[in-house]
Design a protein around this motif. Structure first.
Motif, PDB file in Angstrom:
ATOM      1  N   GLN A  42       2.280  -3.834   6.041  1.00  0.00           N
ATOM      2  CA  GLN A  42       3.216  -3.331   5.038  1.00  0.00           C
ATOM      3  C   GLN A  42       2.535  -3.165   3.687  1.00  0.00           C
ATOM      4  N   ALA A  43       1.636  -4.095   3.343  1.00  0.00           N
ATOM      5  CA  ALA A  43       0.922  -4.008   2.071  1.00  0.00           C
ATOM      6  C   ALA A  43      -0.003  -2.799   2.030  1.00  0.00           C
ATOM      7  N   ASP A  44      -0.546  -2.404   3.179  1.00  0.00           N
ATOM      8  CA  ASP A  44      -1.387  -1.209   3.224  1.00  0.00           C
ATOM      9  C   ASP A  44      -0.589   0.054   2.927  1.00  0.00           C
ATOM     10  N   ASP A  45       0.673   0.066   3.332  1.00  0.00           N
ATOM     11  CA  ASP A  45       1.504   1.256   3.154  1.00  0.00           C
ATOM     12  C   ASP A  45       2.275   1.256   1.843  1.00  0.00           C
ATOM     13  N   ASN A  46       2.470   0.085   1.260  1.00  0.00           N
ATOM     14  CA  ASN A  46       3.282  -0.023   0.048  1.00  0.00           C
ATOM     15  C   ASN A  46       2.428  -0.592  -1.082  1.00  0.00           C
ATOM     16  N   PRO A  47       2.135   0.193  -2.138  1.00  0.00           N
ATOM     17  CA  PRO A  47       1.250  -0.298  -3.206  1.00  0.00           C
ATOM     18  C   PRO A  47       1.874  -1.371  -4.077  1.00  0.00           C
ATOM     19  N   LEU A  48       3.171  -1.624  -3.956  1.00  0.00           N
ATOM     20  CA  LEU A  48       3.846  -2.625  -4.785  1.00  0.00           C
ATOM     21  C   LEU A  48       3.863  -4.001  -4.153  1.00  0.00           C
ATOM     22  N   ALA A 305      10.083  -3.070  -0.823  1.00  0.00           N
ATOM     23  CA  ALA A 305       9.450  -4.328  -1.217  1.00  0.00           C
ATOM     24  C   ALA A 305      10.499  -5.393  -1.502  1.00  0.00           C
ATOM     25  N   ASN A 306      11.595  -5.025  -2.164  1.00  0.00           N
ATOM     26  CA  ASN A 306      12.665  -5.993  -2.441  1.00  0.00           C
ATOM     27  C   ASN A 306      13.304  -6.504  -1.157  1.00  0.00           C
ATOM     28  N   TRP A 307      13.545  -5.592  -0.219  1.00  0.00           N
ATOM     29  CA  TRP A 307      14.141  -6.000   1.045  1.00  0.00           C
ATOM     30  C   TRP A 307      13.192  -6.911   1.819  1.00  0.00           C
ATOM     31  N   LEU A 308      11.915  -6.598   1.807  1.00  0.00           N
ATOM     32  CA  LEU A 308      10.957  -7.413   2.533  1.00  0.00           C
ATOM     33  C   LEU A 308      10.857  -8.813   1.934  1.00  0.00           C
ATOM     34  N   ALA A 309      10.781  -8.904   0.614  1.00  0.00           N
ATOM     35  CA  ALA A 309      10.711 -10.228  -0.027  1.00  0.00           C
ATOM     36  C   ALA A 309      11.974 -11.036   0.249  1.00  0.00           C
TER      37      ALA A 309
END
Length: 471
Positions: A42-48, A305-309
């Motif tokens: 997920q971090a590879d696809d999302n820069p935030l 990112a908010n949903w994942l956290a």
């Protein structure tokens, strides 16, 4: 009857599941290693998204993350190239320090190429190597292989002996006896009694010591010495290669017991990866982008990112709630041992923590708990129940197995307990159990039958002249 298209309105209620709920369900059933791998993707696809912590987090990765941050601050416009796959992963991780594994095929071919000169012999050797199974055995019929290759049988056998002389010793054997004999010959222990024993391995498996003593021409102590030498050998030499590295199980939960017997439960935050949202980077980039597609990408990235956290935090709280309730229900186990394990089901925990039974099942999947009595999988604490002879109390299956193990370990060579005798003993202690259930639990614990245990525990005479007789 006339059929024709028509329009009409209809109002109804339906239950739909969102992508965020699906993600929450998936995260809950992941173990630590699977969760960390998912978050890195997920971090590879999302820069935030920034992933910190976790079982495989190393200082090198922290240095890489700081390097990426420095690049962002020095070159803010470079961040418009969204997304950059693999950012922050250029530094070597712990997996890159693992020794490269050589396959059994490559290991053997490298040896036979040095031992054989003729192209035909090398072709035969490669066919033999390619035919080996994972254990290193040659299960194919050698005569058929020789016919298919169009070579004489004696030449094929000569090449086979060459392959069998390679490392690891015992490879390319056609059966267990040949595999063991190759290893014993290398150690100069292939004596006449040992050859006789290898020809009667079935008697050794049944522990028929007296029959083996007559076949091998030695006494009972001599047979035991031969068996000891066989136990030093490797019956599966091929498993030294092509084996996947074991993933170490790390505890998700820590349970500690105070001096007064009070139990405390806590999450092992050292192995749980956390998700951080780079809001400063989001604000800086959002102020510089003008295109609609880039703006939409940043909005979606922030929402995801908010949903994942949020789902990661919810996962941790759910695991802690379930683990705390398990410790409460099985508190006697932590204080007194396996004999005090109580019957427990997923339904019992679900009712106490106000969760669905399937949610509890996902919360305990591939999760481990470190306790004063060792590390256990959370599923270990869920056991079926057995009734007692008098009363309505129930006992856990694990408690009954533990008692059966105690009875077997305490039995004397002159008084071996049969399944019927174990059943009678348990019934006298108030445990309602059938003889076939005793046999099933005994087999599950790899406890031999009473007849085999009697032979295993029988005292053997000590012979001082065995080695001279064997030679």
């Amino acid at each position: 009857m006339e059929l024709r298209p028509n329009q009409f309105q209809q109002q109804r209620q339906s239950l739909s599941i969102t992508g965020q709920v699906i993600q929450s369900i998936r995260l809950l059933q992941y173990g630590n290693h699977e969760l960390e791998e998912f978050l890195r993707e997920q971090a590879d696809d999302n820069p935030l998204i920034k992933v910190v912590g976790g079982a495989s987090d190393m200082p090198a990765k922290s240095e890489a993350a700081r390097g990426v941050e420095n690049n962002r601050q020095s070159c803010p416009n470079a961040a418009l190239r969204l997304p950059i796959s693999g950012a922050g992963d250029d530094m070597p991780g712990p997996d890159q320090y693992i020794e490269a594994r050589v396959s059994l095929r490559d290991h053997l071919i490298a040896q036979v190429d040095l031992m054989l000169d003729a192209p035909v012999d090398r072709l035969i050797a490669r066919e033999i190597v390619e035919s080996l199974d994972a254990d290193g055995y040659l299960r194919r019929d050698t005569e058929i292989m020789a016919d298919l290759l169009g070579v004489p049988a004696d030449r094929f056998d000569a090449v086979l002996r060459t392959v069998q002389s390679c490392e690891p010793t015992g490879v390319a054997a056609r059966d267990l006896a040949e595999c063991l004999s190759l290893q014993l010959a290398e150690r100069d222990r292939l004596t006449a009694p040992m050859r006789a024993l290898l020809g009667n391995l079935g008697l050794l498996g049944d522990y028929k010591i007296d029959a083996l003593a007559r076949v091998c021409g030695v006494d009972a102590a001599g047979v035991m010495e031969l068996a000891r030498q066989i136990r030093e050998l490797d019956p599966r030499p091929g498993l030294q290669f092509d084996a996947e590295p074991l993933v170490m199980a790390l505890p998700d939960i820590h349970v500690e017991m105070a001096e007064d017997g009070t139990l405390s439960v806590a999450l092992n935050t050292d192995v749980m990866p956390r998700v951080l949202i780079d809001r400063e980077y989001h604000a800086r980039i959002s102020a510089r982008i003008d295109g609609t597609a880039e703006q939409r990408f940043m909005i979606d990235s922030m929402r995801n990112a908010n949903w994942l956290a949020r789902n990661i935090d919810q996962r941790a709280q759910t695991i802690l709630r379930v683990a705390t309730e398990i410790v409460t229900k099985q508190s006697d186990f932590f204080r007194y041992g396996a004999g005090s394990l109580k019957p427990l089901s997923l339904k019992d925990i679900a009712a106490e923590v106000d969760l669905h039974e399937s949610t509890v099942c996902r919360a305990v999947a591939d999760k481990y708990m470190m306790t004063p009595r060792g590390m256990f999988e959370l599923k270990f604490f869920f056991t079926n129940a057995l009734g007692v002879v008098d009363g309505d109390d129930m006992l856990s299956v694990e408690t009954v197995r533990h008692r059966i193990r105690q009875l077997v370990d305490a039995e004397k060579p002159s008084a071996i307990l049969s399944d019927q005798a174990i059943m009678d003993t348990l019934r006298s202690e108030g445990i309602d159990i059938a003889r076939r259930t005793v046999a099933k639990y005994r087999e599950m614990m790899d406890i031999p039958t009473s007849r085999k245990r009697k032979r295993l525990k029988a005292p053997l005479p000590v012979s001082r002249g065995f080695m001279a007789a064997a030679e």
